[in-house]
Design a protein around this motif. Structure first.
Motif, mmCIF file in Angstrom:
data_model
loop_
_atom_site.group_PDB
_atom_site.id
_atom_site.type_symbol
_atom_site.label_atom_id
_atom_site.label_comp_id
_atom_site.label_asym_id
_atom_site.label_seq_id
_atom_site.Cartn_x
_atom_site.Cartn_y
_atom_site.Cartn_z
ATOM 1 N N GLY A 229 0.803 -1.272 -0.128
ATOM 2 C CA GLY A 229 0.014 0.104 0.065
ATOM 3 C C GLY A 229 0.667 1.265 0.086
ATOM 4 N N GLU A 230 2.183 1.032 -0.148
ATOM 5 C CA GLU A 230 3.004 2.296 -0.118
ATOM 6 C C GLU A 230 2.711 3.116 -1.624
ATOM 7 N N ASN A 231 3.200 4.503 -1.555
ATOM 8 C CA ASN A 231 2.929 5.467 -2.524
ATOM 9 C C ASN A 231 3.575 5.183 -3.824
ATOM 10 N N ILE A 232 3.794 4.217 -4.522
ATOM 11 C CA ILE A 232 4.688 3.721 -5.362
ATOM 12 C C ILE A 232 4.118 3.841 -6.894
ATOM 13 N N GLY A 233 4.719 4.622 -7.828
ATOM 14 C CA GLY A 233 4.252 4.786 -9.335
ATOM 15 C C GLY A 233 3.263 5.438 -9.321
ATOM 16 N N SER A 234 1.959 5.094 -10.246
ATOM 17 C CA SER A 234 0.744 5.859 -10.288
ATOM 18 C C SER A 234 -0.346 4.932 -10.158
ATOM 19 N N ILE A 235 -1.484 5.534 -9.921
ATOM 20 C CA ILE A 235 -2.610 4.536 -9.737
ATOM 21 C C ILE A 235 -3.726 5.013 -10.647
ATOM 22 N N VAL A 236 -4.498 4.227 -11.384
ATOM 23 C CA VAL A 236 -5.581 4.830 -12.115
ATOM 24 C C VAL A 236 -6.765 4.178 -11.433
ATOM 25 N N LYS A 237 -7.688 4.850 -11.032
ATOM 26 C CA LYS A 237 -9.211 4.460 -10.296
ATOM 27 C C LYS A 237 -10.152 5.512 -10.504
ATOM 28 N N GLY A 238 -11.221 5.448 -10.016
ATOM 29 C CA GLY A 238 -12.173 6.275 -9.817
ATOM 30 C C GLY A 238 -13.008 6.611 -11.181
#
Length: 238
Positions: A229-238
């Motif tokens: 759950g660490e803030n690594i890279g990018s996340i696409v959601k929502g």
């Protein structure tokens, strides 16, 4: 330490398998990725993997030499089976993780046929599952295969392993001033024409609410950090 995701779909490109060779399979990468997967496996996470075949053959290459698109795509699917068998061998040799290859194109001598319930059962029994043969149909990318399999097995996240740090507003290899986008919606990726995954794959993830994490797999520990759950890279959601 608790994990953020207990069942994941890891999408590996065929190009990554070539390592520094540019073509074929780099044994150094196989050993490296095996240990990265082992770190996640040791956390008790169920891991499924979809592999591309671009290090051996890509569909558009066939078109360029006069092979019709459907046939060329099937050739590309066969390339993913080669990569899947190589990864299975590496995982079992370097980490002793039990691994199963399930192919969308039936070839019982080397892989099990893809059956969704069988795949889920393997995961529940603590086996790493490698999905080969794409979707089994021409005209679909292995990104789409990854999104499809993630939805079918109820994966909690799709992790796209790349050679860059995440999603950028422009190609970081060509533009040194490219800005990393830490979080973005599926629709914004499509509307802005960002090269993350093809539209079919993104739409599948959006409809099934599967977040997509894009990270640099060549940095040791990134895969484990993302699972934690660490803030690594990018996340696409929502």
């Amino acid at each position: 330490m608790g994990v953020a995701y207990s069942r994941v779909l890891l999408k590996l490109s065929g190009e990554a398998f070539a390592g520094n060779y540019g073509y074929g399979i780099d044994p150094g990468f196989l050993e490296y990725i095996s240990h990265q997967i082992k770190e996640v496996y040791d956390l008790g996470v169920q891991i499924a993997i979809v592999i591309g075949g671009g290090n051996i053959f890509r569909g558009f290459q066939g078109e360029e030499i006069g092979i019709d698109r459907a046939t060329a795509d099937y050739m590309g699917m066969l390339a993913t089976v080669i990569n899947a068998l190589a990864l299975q061998s590496a995982l079992e040799r370097h980490t002793q993780i039990p691994t199963r290859v399930l192919s969308a194109i039936e070839m019982r001598q080397v892989a099990e046929p893809y059956i969704r319930r069988r795949a889920v059962r393997h995961l529940e029994k603590g086996r790493v599952v490698i999905f080969a043969g794409g979707t089994g149909n021409p005209f679909f990318s292995t990104d789409t295969a990854g999104a499809l399999r993630a939805a079918e097995i109820n994966a909690e996240v799709l992790i796209k392993a790349t050679k860059v740090g995440g999603i950028y507003d422009k190609d970081p290899k060509k533009h040194p001033d490219a800005v990393l986008i830490k979080e973005i919606s599926y629709l914004e990726v499509i509307n802005r024409g960002l090269q993350v995954m093809d539209h079919t794959a993104l739409t599948l993830c959006k409809e099934n609410q599967i977040p997509v994490i894009v990270l640099n797999i060549s940095e040791k520990g990134n895969l484990k950090k993302a699972i934690l759950g660490e803030n690594i890279g990018s996340i696409v959601k929502g």
